[in-house]
Design a protein around this motif. Structure first.
Motif, PDB file in Angstrom:
ATOM      1  N   UNK A 128      45.042  41.848  44.585  1.00  0.00           N
ATOM      2  CA  UNK A 128      44.518  42.390  43.851  1.00  0.00           C
ATOM      3  C   UNK A 128      43.231  41.443  43.439  1.00  0.00           C
ATOM      4  N   UNK A 129      42.408  40.301  43.837  1.00  0.00           N
ATOM      5  CA  UNK A 129      41.364  39.628  43.353  1.00  0.00           C
ATOM      6  C   UNK A 129      39.983  39.677  43.649  1.00  0.00           C
ATOM      7  N   UNK A 130      39.768  41.138  44.184  1.00  0.00           N
ATOM      8  CA  UNK A 130      38.873  41.361  43.842  1.00  0.00           C
ATOM      9  C   UNK A 130      37.925  42.617  43.399  1.00  0.00           C
ATOM     10  N   UNK A 131      39.381  43.279  42.727  1.00  0.00           N
ATOM     11  CA  UNK A 131      39.427  44.386  41.979  1.00  0.00           C
ATOM     12  C   UNK A 131      38.272  44.357  41.106  1.00  0.00           C
ATOM     13  N   UNK A 154      51.509  43.177  42.332  1.00  0.00           N
ATOM     14  CA  UNK A 154      50.878  42.371  42.773  1.00  0.00           C
ATOM     15  C   UNK A 154      49.052  43.529  42.630  1.00  0.00           C
ATOM     16  N   UNK A 155      48.544  43.691  42.809  1.00  0.00           N
ATOM     17  CA  UNK A 155      47.744  44.223  43.287  1.00  0.00           C
ATOM     18  C   UNK A 155      47.578  45.648  41.899  1.00  0.00           C
ATOM     19  N   UNK A 156      48.735  46.257  41.642  1.00  0.00           N
ATOM     20  CA  UNK A 156      48.584  47.435  40.609  1.00  0.00           C
ATOM     21  C   UNK A 156      48.483  47.085  39.488  1.00  0.00           C
ATOM     22  N   UNK A 157      48.666  45.684  38.678  1.00  0.00           N
ATOM     23  CA  UNK A 157      48.582  44.720  37.534  1.00  0.00           C
ATOM     24  C   UNK A 157      47.335  44.123  37.975  1.00  0.00           C
ATOM     25  N   UNK A 158      46.656  44.382  38.695  1.00  0.00           N
ATOM     26  CA  UNK A 158      45.098  43.609  38.824  1.00  0.00           C
ATOM     27  C   UNK A 158      44.159  44.441  38.356  1.00  0.00           C
ATOM     28  N   UNK A 159      44.627  46.072  39.149  1.00  0.00           N
ATOM     29  CA  UNK A 159      44.294  46.684  38.821  1.00  0.00           C
ATOM     30  C   UNK A 159      43.893  47.710  37.366  1.00  0.00           C
ATOM     31  N   UNK A 160      44.943  47.592  37.049  1.00  0.00           N
ATOM     32  CA  UNK A 160      45.577  47.762  35.421  1.00  0.00           C
ATOM     33  C   UNK A 160      44.494  46.650  34.103  1.00  0.00           C
ATOM     34  N   UNK A 161      44.309  45.707  34.802  1.00  0.00           N
ATOM     35  CA  UNK A 161      43.835  44.668  33.726  1.00  0.00           C
ATOM     36  C   UNK A 161      42.461  44.563  34.009  1.00  0.00           C
ATOM     37  N   UNK A 162      41.774  45.781  35.293  1.00  0.00           N
ATOM     38  CA  UNK A 162      40.399  45.832  35.467  1.00  0.00           C
ATOM     39  C   UNK A 162      39.905  46.724  34.407  1.00  0.00           C
ATOM     40  N   UNK A 163      40.913  47.692  34.283  1.00  0.00           N
ATOM     41  CA  UNK A 163      40.735  48.798  33.152  1.00  0.00           C
ATOM     42  C   UNK A 163      41.307  50.082  34.067  1.00  0.00           C
ATOM     43  N   UNK A 164      41.577  49.825  35.010  1.00  0.00           N
ATOM     44  CA  UNK A 164      41.452  51.057  36.326  1.00  0.00           C
ATOM     45  C   UNK A 164      42.604  51.836  35.938  1.00  0.00           C
TER      46      UNK A 164
END
Length: 291
Positions: A128-131, A154-164
């Motif tokens: 999820x580096x692009x999220x 990993x990608x779900x955590x990255x999404x959450x960190x963006x506020x998604x």
């Protein structure tokens, strides 16, 4: 599947008599009126007879799409769990320098997503580096597609960190050759370092066009084969089998730029760049294509 690699600065009258028709053998008309074998595009009949057949038996508008799960097992069957887990961890921990090097580049690329781009599919979402570049906009809904099941956390955590919101992010195991999305449903498709590891790049590009809405955008960054006849191309060919083994099917010699140029997008902005590091995969292409 994202490729584990490394991108620098930004640099596509008459009347005619007709013979009496012969009697048609039995069974021929049945064959003509039989099952439709059309694909996604249906070719209408080019004669009056075909027009009559069209009225007698309306054609199907589209063949049933290939089941994404079936295609997944066909072109990318599950690897051993330890391998997929190790690869996901390596991507998460080993791409920091690469991502730092291309931050400015990605900011420029993803800024081309319009405010109306609410439905986004990322092919090869990986960790999820692009999220963080696009998923924080209000109302965005993302489908992250990757064949590696261990990429989900990993990608779900990255999404959450963006506020998604978690309800706005869906992870699907899948491959580019059969995307898990309806026709004309996506405002944008994103793919970075993913075409190198697909079995059929042209099929994936057709799938991208299928799921994009008219006017939808395909944003990409891909490493590609070096110039024909160059020493680097010789090295890439020599190391390609090793790369495929250690990097989950990644090819060093793909000519992805040519594939994208021939895919039939209505417009294409495509540029080439060479990395200042990572010699083996230094040639890259990037840009935006519009359906």
């Amino acid at each position: 599947m994202r490729c584990l690699v490394a991108l620098p600065a930004i640099a596509v009258p008459g009347r005619r008599s007709h013979p009496k028709p012969r009697p048609r053998p039995r069974g021929t008309l049945v064959a003509l009126l039989g099952g439709c074998r059309c694909g996604r595009r249906h070719l209408l009949g080019a004669s009056s007879a075909a027009g009559l057949l069209h009225l007698a038996n309306p054609p199907c508008l589209a063949a049933p799409p290939i089941d994404p799960d079936v295609m997944l097992e066909r072109v990318h069957p599950a690897r051993p769990g330890w391998y997929e887990k190790l690869y996901a961890t390596a991507l998460d921990k080993g791409m920091a320098s690469y991502e730092a090097e291309i931050t400015e580049y990605k900011l420029n690329l993803f800024s081309q997503l319009s405010a109306e781009g609410k439905n986004i599919l990322e092919l090869g979402v990986g960790t999820g580096p692009n999220l963080k570049y696009y998923a924080s906009a209000d109302g965005v809904r993302v489908i992250g597609v990757d064949p590696n099941r261990y990429m989900e956390d990993y990608s779900r955590a990255a999404a959450i960190s963006t506020g998604l919101p978690s309800s706005n992010f869906t992870f699907r195991r899948g491959v580019g050759e059969a995307l898990p999305a309806e026709d004309n449903s996506m405002d944008a498709v994103i793919g970075t370092l993913v075409m190198c590891s697909l079995k059929d790049t042209n099929m994936a590009l057709r799938e991208i066009k299928r799921v994009l809405k008219p006017g939808g955008l395909y944003l990409f960054i891909e490493h590609v084969a070096a110039q024909d006849g160059s020493f680097l191309q010789f090295v890439q060919r020599a190391l390609d089998p090793v790369q495929q083994f250690v990097a989950d099917g990644c090819h060093l010699t793909r000519k992805t730029a040519e594939n994208i140029e021939e895919a039939g997008f209505s417009s294409l902005s495509l540029h080439a760049v060479r990395l200042s590091s990572a010699y083996i995969i230094s040639p890259h292409v990037y840009g935006v294509a519009c359906k």
